[in-house]
Write a protein that holds these residues in place. Structure first.
Motif, PDB file in Angstrom:
ATOM      1  N   ILE A 136      -6.020   8.216   1.084  1.00  0.00           N
ATOM      2  CA  ILE A 136      -6.593   7.297   2.075  1.00  0.00           C
ATOM      3  C   ILE A 136      -8.133   7.291   2.044  1.00  0.00           C
ATOM      4  N   LEU A 137      -8.721   8.072   1.126  1.00  0.00           N
ATOM      5  CA  LEU A 137     -10.178   8.060   0.983  1.00  0.00           C
ATOM      6  C   LEU A 137     -10.617   6.843   0.176  1.00  0.00           C
ATOM      7  N   ASN A 138     -11.911   6.676   0.066  1.00  0.00           N
ATOM      8  CA  ASN A 138     -12.493   5.563  -0.680  1.00  0.00           C
ATOM      9  C   ASN A 138     -12.064   5.646  -2.149  1.00  0.00           C
ATOM     10  N   LEU A 225      -9.053   6.860  12.202  1.00  0.00           N
ATOM     11  CA  LEU A 225      -7.758   6.628  11.574  1.00  0.00           C
ATOM     12  C   LEU A 225      -6.794   7.732  11.976  1.00  0.00           C
ATOM     13  N   LYS A 226      -5.553   7.344  12.250  1.00  0.00           N
ATOM     14  CA  LYS A 226      -4.478   8.302  12.542  1.00  0.00           C
ATOM     15  C   LYS A 226      -3.557   8.352  11.326  1.00  0.00           C
ATOM     16  N   GLU A 411       6.548   9.454  12.256  1.00  0.00           N
ATOM     17  CA  GLU A 411       6.835   8.095  11.790  1.00  0.00           C
ATOM     18  C   GLU A 411       5.996   7.789  10.562  1.00  0.00           C
ATOM     19  N   THR A 412       6.631   7.206   9.533  1.00  0.00           N
ATOM     20  CA  THR A 412       5.938   6.892   8.285  1.00  0.00           C
ATOM     21  C   THR A 412       6.355   5.514   7.792  1.00  0.00           C
ATOM     22  N   SER A 424       2.001   7.588   6.971  1.00  0.00           N
ATOM     23  CA  SER A 424       1.513   6.335   7.546  1.00  0.00           C
ATOM     24  C   SER A 424       0.055   6.519   7.915  1.00  0.00           C
ATOM     25  N   ALA A 425      -0.701   5.437   7.891  1.00  0.00           N
ATOM     26  CA  ALA A 425      -2.119   5.466   8.257  1.00  0.00           C
ATOM     27  C   ALA A 425      -2.401   4.274   9.165  1.00  0.00           C
ATOM     28  N   LYS A 426      -2.794   4.547  10.411  1.00  0.00           N
ATOM     29  CA  LYS A 426      -3.023   3.490  11.407  1.00  0.00           C
ATOM     30  C   LYS A 426      -4.388   3.666  12.069  1.00  0.00           C
ATOM     31  N   PRO A 427      -5.081   2.572  12.336  1.00  0.00           N
ATOM     32  CA  PRO A 427      -6.343   2.674  13.076  1.00  0.00           C
ATOM     33  C   PRO A 427      -6.101   3.217  14.490  1.00  0.00           C
ATOM     34  N   ILE A 428      -7.082   3.930  15.026  1.00  0.00           N
ATOM     35  CA  ILE A 428      -7.015   4.423  16.402  1.00  0.00           C
ATOM     36  C   ILE A 428      -7.711   3.398  17.296  1.00  0.00           C
ATOM     37  N   SER A 429      -6.999   2.910  18.281  1.00  0.00           N
ATOM     38  CA  SER A 429      -7.510   1.816  19.114  1.00  0.00           C
ATOM     39  C   SER A 429      -8.703   2.282  19.950  1.00  0.00           C
TER      40      SER A 429
END
Length: 903
Positions: A136-138, A225-226, A411-412, A424-429
């Protein structure tokens, strides 16, 4: 080339390490793992020494060890050897960097070894978590790329041959100006310098710049990011990672180290203590995460309970509350100065490391720090800079965070391609970020004060009597104290070890579990105290064993009595709570269950111990722990201490009267109103002659594994001498045959495997390409060929192996703790004259070639084979072979009292 030479006239070992300032960071696109592959290839022949196994064989046969590793920015090679063999070893070592061959056949074979290494760890949670985190890094930063290598990435393809790419990489990056070399020997510095110049002058210098990628680790706007990562084992961790400015240039002030020491503190008022009080966590660690030339990260990892996994938001709120406390009052010159003082004392009285590890560490530091500060740089805290510390703290914010949860039940929606990890990778609101910073303030969180365990008296005590070994200075029913005042390491430290032996500790599987829970609960109760002591240089270990439990206290002797009083008081009358019992029980149960998911070769070795010693298996303990209640533990504790024997060792900067006072304190606390009882020695099952026992494990792993254990016919000194030499002479050729030549797997080794005094050795292989039946055949063929070599062996060849083995056995200890550990081991085995290693060395020196040859003929008389079929190998195996076990038969031997004599 930067070079540091160290003269140690007293060292029985010499060592060297060369660090190259290039690693996986420079892997070309499409050639992931090339740097790692190159590290492997340098061991497989040079123009001057073309034989692939020459270097390994020379090091091994002269009492040495060798290894290497490839990291992101560097590759490190290192070895140690008998002190008088440094020059020829260094000659072989230097050729790695002058004229490696990259022989075609070994290029192809070693590709498979690298692939085996990758496959061997494909179910390792550490590797899997690391792989997903990098993903998930650049993608423009090479840190994000797969770095181990595989048959796919190291194959010849349309873009070129892998051998050509290896040579190009070597010529481009393996330049003298990117190398740092450290050599330690017993010669003078002038002689060492001359030796280095003679051996390494021919290393090419291309005057190249170190490879550097300045692309940010995280893409702009990618945080917060979560990240959820599904684990193989039943683990539960939550980590928080914060990108920071680079920190390397601040090595004199160490702002991130200071922040880490506050966040990672475990004493009263700490974040961890609060999380434990709520039943949410069992551990916490804070440190600099990644440190690169242009940036760094700050990393906090929290071990969660099942309950903690349900309170992730509340945990992050507590974390940011604690960060606010640090900002408001934790940037303290007093605490910084204490860190500085503790590190100064630690540097002054640091124990000598093993030469092989010391040179490896220093060659890395030689690259990182100015030459004159190479050795002390990690310990420097030169100036308190509140503004600098505060500037790094400003980056610890919810909007600058990678929040990672690692557990089986997350959850993935994605899969990592290299390790097949679900994540899974989700933005943190924005709402969640705001909530993280608005948690309720907690009065029980506060910044620590000064440490009560910091030593102020660092003087060496005048010896009252001289002794070469510990002497019994106190003996009474149920209590024996061995003591030696030892100033040979010029350190104001002492070690106090004591063992409480009780027949109840291991009587049933439930008793074994309860003893384990008791020691864990005591450590948990003492954690706040023990952490302060640890920071101040005092270490405590409390652990169960087959005959009871032991306590090891070590560090600056001034404060040892204070620490001892706190530990013994808790051991005698522990104040356990049902809430902490539930947490510790769950943690212990997880550990037992996760053992089934360890690497296959480790499990085959562990099974040998479980079968032949009076140990309860992990499965038996796991079954017992389900039935254990808090009330059971409360009833068990006084029973564990009811009939005991106490053995105590004091060693180091401590007078006999002081040792006696401490031993009497232990006895008065733990032997009060009890009936002392002498316990028998731990028995070792004697395998039946001429009948191999086979135990097959059912393991969920693609690789197969095997450990073939050979047991001596008796525990006589002569038999132990034979096994010591046989192990030495077979180790290197076994590796070369099955690993380098046959390419059966990455994990291939022969190892001594004594069980108490019973001699033994084992051949161990973990393979992605062969089932255990094939592996057994390969080992049998190897042993047959070794028989021919044994018949052809000369007395001169035998003398070389004798010298190598004796040098290992009689190697002088590098530290007080190493010597104490040897004494403690001898006490446990009832070798209270402390001359067992000298006796073994003498027996080895006197062993004749004919006696060794006869010993080899008898080597296969008593065998235990522990194996597992890899998932991909099971379809071709018969049900009979898959179901073959011997645990019932071995248990019958235990019942019949078939044990090794004098083991």
């Amino acid at each position: 080339m930067k070079v540091l030479v160290i003269s140690d006239p007293t060292s029985s070992k010499a060592a060297a390490s060369l660090d190259v300032a290039v690693g996986s960071n420079a892997n070309p696109k499409g050639r992931e793992g090339l740097a790692h592959f190159l590290e492997h290839m340098l061991f497989l022949g040079t123009e001057k020494y073309p034989e692939a196994g020459d270097y390994q064989a020379f090091i091994s046969s002269h009492g040495g060890n060798h290894n290497a590793y490839t990291a992101f920015e560097n590759t490190n090679y290192f070895f140690d050897i008998k002190a008088d063999s440094l020059e020829p070893a260094l000659d072989r070592f230097s050729q790695f960097f002058i004229s490696p061959l990259f022989t075609d056949k070994y290029v192809d074979r070693e590709r498979h070894a690298v692939h085996s290494e990758y496959q061997a760890k494909i179910r390792d949670d550490g590797r899997r978590i690391y792989a997903v985190t990098k993903q998930i890094l650049n993608p423009e930063n090479s840190y994000s790329q797969f770095s181990v290598g595989s048959l796919e990435t190291l194959a010849d393809n349309d873009n070129g041959k892998v051998r050509d790419d290896l040579i190009k990489f070597y010529q481009q990056h393996y330049s003298a100006n990117l190398m740092s070399l450290v050599v330690l020997g017993n010669q003078s510095t002038e002689d060492l310098k001359a030796m280095v110049e003679a051996k390494f002058a021919a290393v090419p210098n291309a005057h190249v710049r170190p490879f550097r990628n300045d692309t940010p680790l995280f893409k702009p706007a990618s945080l917060p990011l979560k990240l959820n990562i599904k684990t193989v084992k039943d683990l539960r961790y939550m980590s928080m990672t914060f990108p920071m400015p680079e920190v390397r240039s601040q090595w004199r002030k160490k702002p991130l180290y200071y922040i880490s020491s506050l966040v990672g503190y475990e004493g009263a008022g700490s974040l961890l203590s609060e999380l434990k009080a709520k039943g949410w966590a069992t551990g916490l660690a804070a440190s600099t995460g990644t440190s690169l030339p242009g940036e760094s990260t700050f990393h906090v990892n929290i071990a969660l309970t099942p309950k903690g996994l349900q309170h992730q938001e509340a945990i992050t709120q507590l974390f940011f509350n604690y960060i606010d406390l640090i900002k408001q009052g934790g940037i303290s010159e007093t605490l910084y100065q204490e860190e500085s003082d503790l590190n100064r004392i630690q540097f002054r009285f640091q124990e000598r490391n093993e030469p092989i590890h010391y040179v490896s560490q220093l060659s890395r530091q030689l690259r990182q720090y100015p030459m004159q500060e190479t050795i002390r740089a990690p310990y420097l805290f030169e100036a308190f800079d509140a503004e600098l510390i505060g500037s790094y703290l400003t980056n610890v914010r919810p909007d600058n965070m990678l929040l990672t949860v690692k557990a089986r039940d997350v959850e993935t929606d994605q899969t990592n391609p290299w390790y097949n990890v679900e994540f899974s990778a989700k933005p943190i609101s924005a709402d969640m970020q705001q909530a993280m910073q608005q948690g309720p303030k907690t009065a029980s969180l506060y910044i620590r004060g000064t440490n009560p365990f910091v030593a102020t008296n660092l003087q060496l005590k005048e010896p009252s009597t001289a002794s070469t070994n510990p002497q019994v200075i106190l003996e009474q029913p149920g209590l024996t104290l061995w003591h030696q005042q030892d100033a040979s390491f010029s350190s104001p430290k002492a070690n106090l070890f004591f063992s409480v032996m009780s027949h109840r500790a291991n009587l049933t599987s439930k008793d074994a579990v309860l003893t384990g829970l008791y020691t864990r609960m005591v450590k948990d109760r003492l954690n706040e105290v023990l952490y302060d002591a640890y920071v101040a240089g005092l270490n405590t270990d409390i652990y169960p064993h087959l005959k009871g439990f032991s306590v090891r206290l070590s560090g600056y002797n001034e404060k040892l009595p204070v620490l001892l009083e706190k530990v013994t008081a808790e051991l005698k009358k522990p104040v356990f709570t049902e809430q902490r019992f539930a947490v510790i029980k769950q943690q212990y149960a997880d550990q037992l269950a996760n053992a089934k998911k360890e690497k296959p070769f480790n499990q085959t070795i562990n099974e040998i111990f479980q079968l032949l010693l009076p140990q309860w298996s992990k499965a038996e303990k796991l079954g017992a722990i389900d039935t254990v209640s808090f009330a059971d533990l409360q009833r068990f504790t006084p029973e564990l201490l009811a009939e005991t024997e106490l053995r105590v060792l004091s060693h180091g900067n401590m007078l006999a009267d002081e040792a006696t006072d401490m031993a009497n304190h232990i006895a008065a606390t733990l032997l009060k109103k009890v009936q002392p009882k002498h316990l028998s020695q731990t028995p070792v099952v004697r395998l039946q002659k001429g009948r191999p026992f086979v135990q097959t494990l059912d393991l969920p792993h693609n690789d197969s594994a095997i450990s073939i254990y050979f047991q001596g016919n008796d525990s006589a000194l002569k038999t132990r001498a034979e096994f010591a030499i046989l192990s030495e002479l077979m180790s290197s050729p076994f590796y070369s045959r099955l690993r380098t030549e046959k390419q059966l797997g990455y994990v291939v080794f022969e190892t001594p495997l004594p069980l108490r005094k019973a001699p033994g050795l084992a051949f161990v292989v973990q393979s992605p390409v062969a089932d255990p039946l094939s592996l057994e055949e390969h080992i049998t063929h190897f042993m047959d060929d070794m028989g021919d070599q044994m018949l052809a062996m000369s007395d001169t060849q035998l003398d070389k192996y004798k010298r190598s083995v004796i040098s290992r056995i009689l190697k002088e200890e590098n530290s007080l703790s190493e010597r104490s550990a040897r004494y403690w081991n001898q006490i446990d085995r009832n070798n209270a004259d402390f001359h067992s290693r000298e006796a073994l060395a003498k027996s080895i020196a006197e062993l004749s070639l004919q006696e060794l040859q006869q010993g080899f003929k008898q080597l296969r008389d008593r065998q235990l084979i522990v194996r597992s079929f890899g998932l991909k190998h099971m379809e071709n195996a018969s049900r009979e072979e898959i179901g073959r076990t011997c645990d019932v038969e071995i248990n019958s031997l235990k019942i019949a009292g078939e044990f090794m004599p004098e083991a």
